[in-house]
Design a protein around this motif. Structure first.
Motif, short mmCIF file in Angstrom:
data_model
loop_
_atom_site.label_atom_id
_atom_site.label_comp_id
_atom_site.label_asym_id
_atom_site.label_seq_id
_atom_site.Cartn_x
_atom_site.Cartn_y
_atom_site.Cartn_z
N PRO A 101 49.89 -5.82 -84.54
CA PRO A 101 50.66 -5.85 -83.29
C PRO A 101 51.84 -6.81 -83.33
O PRO A 101 52.78 -6.65 -82.59
CB PRO A 101 49.65 -6.29 -82.23
N SER A 102 51.80 -7.82 -84.17
CA SER A 102 52.93 -8.73 -84.28
C SER A 102 53.23 -8.96 -85.76
O SER A 102 52.39 -8.73 -86.61
CB SER A 102 52.65 -10.06 -83.59
N GLN A 150 61.16 -3.56 -81.67
CA GLN A 150 59.91 -3.60 -80.91
C GLN A 150 59.30 -5.00 -80.92
O GLN A 150 58.76 -5.46 -79.91
CB GLN A 150 58.91 -2.58 -81.47
N GLU A 151 59.41 -5.69 -82.06
CA GLU A 151 58.88 -7.06 -82.13
C GLU A 151 59.67 -7.99 -81.22
O GLU A 151 59.09 -8.84 -80.55
CB GLU A 151 58.90 -7.56 -83.57
N ARG A 203 58.48 -7.35 -77.75
CA ARG A 203 57.15 -7.92 -77.57
C ARG A 203 57.23 -9.42 -77.34
O ARG A 203 56.61 -9.97 -76.43
CB ARG A 203 56.26 -7.62 -78.80
N GLN A 238 58.72 -10.20 -73.89
CA GLN A 238 57.73 -9.99 -72.84
C GLN A 238 56.73 -11.14 -72.80
O GLN A 238 56.38 -11.65 -71.74
CB GLN A 238 57.01 -8.67 -73.05
N ALA A 239 56.27 -11.58 -73.97
CA ALA A 239 55.32 -12.70 -74.04
C ALA A 239 55.96 -13.98 -73.51
O ALA A 239 55.31 -14.74 -72.78
CB ALA A 239 54.84 -12.89 -75.48
#
Length: 114
Positions: A6-7, A89-90, A93, A96-97
């Motif tokens: 995911p990361s 996308q990373e 992500r 957003q975090a």
């Protein structure tokens, strides 16, 4: 597209980010990753080439061209569409975090930063 966690690691992120500017050779990627990360990511040559092999195997980058400079081969790498999508996308992500914390610690939220 290869299956990924995911990361991604910070060095991988900055290698891919460095290639957003266009094809580059190893030393150029090392310098650009260092600049983009504010000096946090300092890639050793061996680490970089291991990462480049892995990223090429995952189809996130590809060899763009090769030349010989002072009798030594120099390979230029470029992002693939999958690589551009993965780094984008990373970034989303991470944004957003970060927003989870920043929104909760902003003066408007009534919580002053420490």
């Amino acid at each position: 597209m290869a299956k990924r966690s995911p990361s991604m690691s910070e060095p991988t992120y900055f290698v891919l980010a460095a290639l957003l500017d266009g094809p580059s050779h190893g030393y150029g990627i090392i310098k650009r990753a260092d600049e983009l990360s504010g000096g946090r990511v300092r890639l050793a040559v061996g680490t970089l080439y291991g990462a480049l092999d892995r990223l090429a195997g995952d189809a996130l980058i590809a060899v763009d061209s090769e030349e010989t400079v002072q009798g030594r081969p120099r390979r230029y790498y470029r992002l693939t569409e999958d690589g551009r999508r993965a780094v984008t996308q990373e970034a989303a992500r991470m944004e957003q975090a970060a927003r989870v914390v920043m929104d909760r610690t902003s003066p408007a939220a009534g919580i002053a930063p420490a």
